[in-house]
Design an enzyme around this catalytic site. Structure first.
Site, PDB file in Angstrom:
ATOM      1  CG  HIS A 270      -1.927   1.246   1.211  1.00 10.35           C
ATOM      2  ND1 HIS A 270      -3.161   1.086   1.249  1.00 10.35           N
ATOM      3  CD2 HIS A 270      -1.656   2.459   1.164  1.00 10.35           C
ATOM      4  CE1 HIS A 270      -3.938   2.183   1.239  1.00 10.35           C
ATOM      5  NE2 HIS A 270      -3.090   3.223   1.236  1.00 10.35           N
TER       6      HIS A 270
ATOM      7  CG  HIS B 139      -0.690   7.053  -0.922  1.00 10.48           C
ATOM      8  ND1 HIS B 139      -2.086   7.346  -1.554  1.00 10.48           N
ATOM      9  CD2 HIS B 139      -0.933   6.527   0.327  1.00 10.48           C
ATOM     10  CE1 HIS B 139      -2.952   6.840  -0.825  1.00 10.48           C
ATOM     11  NE2 HIS B 139      -2.453   6.293   0.240  1.00 10.48           N
TER      12      HIS B 139
ATOM     13  CE  LYS C  43      -8.029   2.290  -0.909  1.00 10.28           C
ATOM     14  NZ  LYS C  43      -6.977   2.838  -0.431  1.00 10.28           N
TER      15      LYS C  43
ATOM     16  CG  HIS D 116     -10.142   4.588   3.303  1.00  7.00           C
ATOM     17  ND1 HIS D 116      -8.657   5.379   3.636  1.00  7.00           N
ATOM     18  CD2 HIS D 116     -10.858   5.332   4.623  1.00  7.00           C
ATOM     19  CE1 HIS D 116      -8.808   6.060   4.851  1.00  7.00           C
ATOM     20  NE2 HIS D 116     -10.103   6.087   5.131  1.00  7.00           N
TER      21      HIS D 116
ATOM     22  CG  HIS E  46      -4.964   2.273   5.577  1.00 11.68           C
ATOM     23  ND1 HIS E  46      -6.467   2.172   5.816  1.00 11.68           N
ATOM     24  CD2 HIS E  46      -4.775   2.916   4.466  1.00 11.68           C
ATOM     25  CE1 HIS E  46      -6.843   2.989   5.070  1.00 11.68           C
ATOM     26  NE2 HIS E  46      -5.997   3.539   4.135  1.00 11.68           N
TER      27      HIS E  46
HETATM   28  O1  DOR Z   1      -3.435   9.428   5.542  1.00  9.63           O
HETATM   29  C1  DOR Z   1      -3.708   9.159   4.337  1.00  9.63           C
HETATM   30  N1  DOR Z   1      -3.173   9.833   3.614  1.00  9.63           N
HETATM   31  N2  DOR Z   1      -4.683   8.483   4.246  1.00  9.63           N
HETATM   32  C2  DOR Z   1      -5.392   8.054   3.125  1.00  9.63           C
HETATM   33  O2  DOR Z   1      -6.351   7.391   3.122  1.00  9.63           O
HETATM   34  C3  DOR Z   1      -4.779   8.687   1.925  1.00  9.63           C
HETATM   35  C4  DOR Z   1      -3.633   9.199   2.187  1.00  9.63           C
HETATM   36  C5  DOR Z   1      -2.989  10.380   1.067  1.00  9.63           C
HETATM   37  O3  DOR Z   1      -3.254  10.073  -0.285  1.00  9.63           O
HETATM   38  O4  DOR Z   1      -2.322  11.145   1.245  1.00  9.63           O
HETATM   39 ZN    ZN Z   2      -3.144   5.060   1.497  1.00  8.02          ZN
END
Ligand code: DOR
Ligand code: ZN
Length: 351
Positions: A13, A15, A104, A141, A179
């Protein structure tokens, strides 16, 4: 134990963002992880196979492995962002693409760039039924967005209101509860009646190491703010027990979520902890504190591939018990980014 060699891990997981932000962070993940499930919550979100192909190529180019024809050193495993308008045909195209490993689901309004997400799960049942038929994992999520529900209870309520009804209706749907942050979620994932490979959960390093006091220690600390938010100590302990249990339903997913320093140190701070550079050292610290370093390899390197039906990696990585100070800030495009716990010293370092 002063050093620990494990099979090279993957991040289930992550980003990566896009453009200069991606260029700034992708190397940190590629240094330690062989593969990563890449979240699709860009602006605009990655909703089609064609967008995922193009995004994947930008990631490979940024990591320096694009277009060579050789096996890349870092493999992005792409996902699509589910909307109420996603055609079932896109699911079929995703399955046959060979590059998309999950879809997702963001409840609309739950987190960063979730506006295009799903307002009511019933409206995406046809897409989810197609995924069940195709064997395409749903990455969820797991928080309700009902303003009547206390922020700290949103995950537990999600299990009752959304996840249990969904899994009863579609028992063959392969679900990753992303998460997880609560005892309720850990209990649900461990105890749910699920046939092999239909239920998993990722756990972040911050939810293993910190409880919600960390957000408020010595003042309001936005770099400890992520979603789902850190919970009380009893939940942290339940997550550590789950991660270190050896149960194959639990695996590593950093949820490293980079935001520029100015957007974190802000009146309405963005949610997300940046952990890509030191995630493994953070996990090692958490497993070590629990006396469970022998369970780290399964969590980091074996359980995720088993769920995603991918081979276990060939290489290894070595962690050493050697104090290492997390950088207080790192370059991030024109600005800076503050890693989680920046300036603090960890007991473990990665070779
Ligand atoms: O804290 C987070 N940041 N939770 C999420 O679900 C998305 C993520 C983000 O893309 O910044
Ligand atoms: Zn995330």
């Amino acid at each position: 134990m002063d050093s620990l060699t494990i099979i090279q891990p993957d991040d289930w997981h992550l980003h990566l963002r896009d453009g200069v932000a991606m260029t700034a962070v992708v190397g940190a993940s590629a240094r330690h992880f062989r593969r990563a499930i890449v979240m699709p919550n860009l602006k605009p979100p990655i909703t089609t196979v064609a967008m995922a192909h193009a995004y994947r190529q930008r990631i490979l180019d940024a990591v320096g492995a694009g277009g060579s024809g050789n096996e890349p050193s870092f493999e992005p495993l792409m996902t699509l962002y589910l909307t109420e308008a996603t055609p079932v045909a896109e699911m079929e195209a995703a399955k046959s693409s060979g590059i998309i490993h999950g879809i997702k689901l963001y409840p609309a309004g739950a987190t960063t760039n979730s506006d295009a997400g799903v307002g009511s799960v019933e409206r995406v049942y046809p897409m989810l039924a197609a995924m069940e038929r195709l064997g395409l994992p749903l990455l969820v999520h797991g928080e309700v967005v009902d303003p009547q529900v206390d922020l700290f209870d949103r995950e537990a309520v999600f299990i009752e209101r959304v996840l249990q009804p969904l899994r009863r209706r579609m028992p063959g749907l392969r679900v990753v509860f992303e998460h997880i942050t609560t005892r309720e979620a850990a209990d649900y994932v461990r105890e749910a009646d699920a046939s092999d490979g239909t239920l998993g959960a990722t756990i972040t390093p911050q939810h293993l190491l910190y409880n919600r006091n960390a957000i408020f220690t010595g003042g309001l600390r936005p770099h400890w703010y992520c979603l789902p938010v850190l919970k009380r100590e009893t939940h942290r302990q339940a997550l550590v027990a789950a991660a270190t249990s050896g149960n194959s339903r639990f695996f590593l997913g950093t949820d490293s979520a980079p935001h520029a320093r100015i957007l974190k140190e802000h009146a309405s701070a963005c949610a997300g902890c940046y952990t890509a550079p030191h995630a493994l050292a953070l996990y090692a610290a958490a497993f070590d504190a629990a006396g469970a370093l022998d369970k780290l390899q399964a969590f980091a390197s074996r359980n995720g591939p088993a769920f995603y039906r991918l081979p276990v990696n060939h290489g290894t990585i070595t962690l050493r018990r050697q104090p290492w100070t997390i950088p207080a800030a790192l370059p991030f495009g024109e600005g800076e980014i503050v890693p989680l716990a920046g300036g603090e010293t960890l007991p473990w370092t990665v070779d």
